[in-house]
Design an enzyme around this catalytic site. Sequence first.
Site, PDB file in Angstrom:
ATOM      1  N   LYS A   1       0.816  -1.221   0.000  1.00 41.38           N
ATOM      2  CA  LYS A   1       0.000   0.000   0.000  1.00 41.38           C
ATOM      3  C   LYS A   1       0.855   1.280   0.000  1.00 41.38           C
ATOM      4  O   LYS A   1       2.063   1.225   0.220  1.00 41.38           O
ATOM      5  CB  LYS A   1      -0.931  -0.029   1.213  1.00 41.38           C
ATOM      6  CG  LYS A   1      -1.961  -1.147   1.139  1.00 41.38           C
ATOM      7  CD  LYS A   1      -2.866  -1.119   2.349  1.00 41.38           C
ATOM      8  CE  LYS A   1      -3.924  -2.196   2.281  1.00 41.38           C
ATOM      9  NZ  LYS A   1      -4.823  -2.126   3.461  1.00 41.38           N
TER      10      LYS A   1
ATOM     11  N   PHE B   1     -15.813   3.325   6.503  1.00 44.57           N
ATOM     12  CA  PHE B   1     -14.431   3.646   6.152  1.00 44.57           C
ATOM     13  C   PHE B   1     -14.147   3.586   4.657  1.00 44.57           C
ATOM     14  O   PHE B   1     -13.030   3.884   4.217  1.00 44.57           O
ATOM     15  CB  PHE B   1     -13.454   2.711   6.887  1.00 44.57           C
ATOM     16  CG  PHE B   1     -13.647   1.249   6.571  1.00 44.57           C
ATOM     17  CD1 PHE B   1     -13.101   0.690   5.425  1.00 44.57           C
ATOM     18  CD2 PHE B   1     -14.370   0.428   7.427  1.00 44.57           C
ATOM     19  CE1 PHE B   1     -13.263  -0.659   5.130  1.00 44.57           C
ATOM     20  CE2 PHE B   1     -14.543  -0.927   7.146  1.00 44.57           C
ATOM     21  CZ  PHE B   1     -13.995  -1.463   5.990  1.00 44.57           C
TER      22      PHE B   1
ATOM     23  N   ARG C   1      -1.558 -14.561   4.396  1.00 40.79           N
ATOM     24  CA  ARG C   1      -2.318 -13.930   5.474  1.00 40.79           C
ATOM     25  C   ARG C   1      -1.575 -14.086   6.803  1.00 40.79           C
ATOM     26  O   ARG C   1      -1.543 -13.177   7.627  1.00 40.79           O
ATOM     27  CB  ARG C   1      -3.741 -14.466   5.526  1.00 40.79           C
ATOM     28  CG  ARG C   1      -4.511 -14.057   4.251  1.00 40.79           C
ATOM     29  CD  ARG C   1      -5.967 -14.348   4.290  1.00 40.79           C
ATOM     30  NE  ARG C   1      -6.712 -13.527   5.222  1.00 40.79           N
ATOM     31  CZ  ARG C   1      -7.003 -12.233   5.055  1.00 40.79           C
ATOM     32  NH1 ARG C   1      -6.598 -11.592   3.987  1.00 40.79           N
ATOM     33  NH2 ARG C   1      -7.697 -11.583   5.964  1.00 40.79           N
TER      34      ARG C   1
ATOM     35  N   THR D   1      -4.572  -7.112  11.098  1.00 36.42           N
ATOM     36  CA  THR D   1      -4.783  -5.789  10.501  1.00 36.42           C
ATOM     37  C   THR D   1      -4.247  -4.685  11.396  1.00 36.42           C
ATOM     38  O   THR D   1      -3.648  -3.722  10.921  1.00 36.42           O
ATOM     39  CB  THR D   1      -6.287  -5.564  10.230  1.00 36.42           C
ATOM     40  OG1 THR D   1      -6.751  -6.618   9.377  1.00 36.42           O
ATOM     41  CG2 THR D   1      -6.535  -4.242   9.549  1.00 36.42           C
TER      42      THR D   1
ATOM     43  N   ARG E   1       3.006  -6.642   9.070  1.00 35.39           N
ATOM     44  CA  ARG E   1       2.339  -5.511   9.728  1.00 35.39           C
ATOM     45  C   ARG E   1       2.995  -5.133  11.058  1.00 35.39           C
ATOM     46  O   ARG E   1       3.061  -3.961  11.400  1.00 35.39           O
ATOM     47  CB  ARG E   1       0.850  -5.795   9.870  1.00 35.39           C
ATOM     48  CG  ARG E   1       0.156  -5.744   8.508  1.00 35.39           C
ATOM     49  CD  ARG E   1      -1.302  -6.073   8.606  1.00 35.39           C
ATOM     50  NE  ARG E   1      -1.979  -5.838   7.341  1.00 35.39           N
ATOM     51  CZ  ARG E   1      -3.020  -6.545   6.930  1.00 35.39           C
ATOM     52  NH1 ARG E   1      -3.501  -7.524   7.684  1.00 35.39           N
ATOM     53  NH2 ARG E   1      -3.593  -6.269   5.774  1.00 35.39           N
TER      54      ARG E   1
ATOM     55  N   GLU F   1      -9.076 -10.764  -7.981  1.00 34.06           N
ATOM     56  CA  GLU F   1      -8.198  -9.619  -7.747  1.00 34.06           C
ATOM     57  C   GLU F   1      -7.015  -9.619  -8.717  1.00 34.06           C
ATOM     58  O   GLU F   1      -6.644  -8.567  -9.257  1.00 34.06           O
ATOM     59  CB  GLU F   1      -7.722  -9.610  -6.287  1.00 34.06           C
ATOM     60  CG  GLU F   1      -8.858  -9.328  -5.324  1.00 34.06           C
ATOM     61  CD  GLU F   1      -8.492  -9.476  -3.863  1.00 34.06           C
ATOM     62  OE1 GLU F   1      -9.330  -9.104  -3.025  1.00 34.06           O
ATOM     63  OE2 GLU F   1      -7.379  -9.944  -3.534  1.00 34.06           O
TER      64      GLU F   1
END
Length: 140
Positions: free
Chosen positions: A11, A59, A87, A93, A104, A128
Amino acid sequence: MAAERTFSILKPDATARNRTGAINAMIEAAGLRIVAQRRLRMSRPQAEKFYEVHKARPFYGELVDFMISGPVVVQVLEGENAVAKYREVMGATDPAKAAAGTIRKEHAVSVGENSVHGSDAPEAAAQEIAQFFSKEEIVG
């Protein structure tokens, strides 16, 4: 078991902080191969379509705005149980709740700026991947 493919996005928060190489190293260390990769800037329509599953959530607008705020790196990953494995490597998250050694925990800034996206099921991965790559672009 046959190799499986999953989809990944590094991201804007990760690319802005030059974390692409470090994250790729974690992906590869987990036994996943990067079989396609491209750096791009998502358009608003692309981001809206990609995250349309969240359209009714509060959101959604903020997420779309964030995803178009800077370059991202889209990837196709391959390996045994690739969806579940990625994952696991991504971690929770919320980086504060992510396990040590996960992407993360090591690289995310917050729940909103959590550095990576990964498909949640093989069917989602196929959809995707098709949004960003042609079959000819995937070397595997």
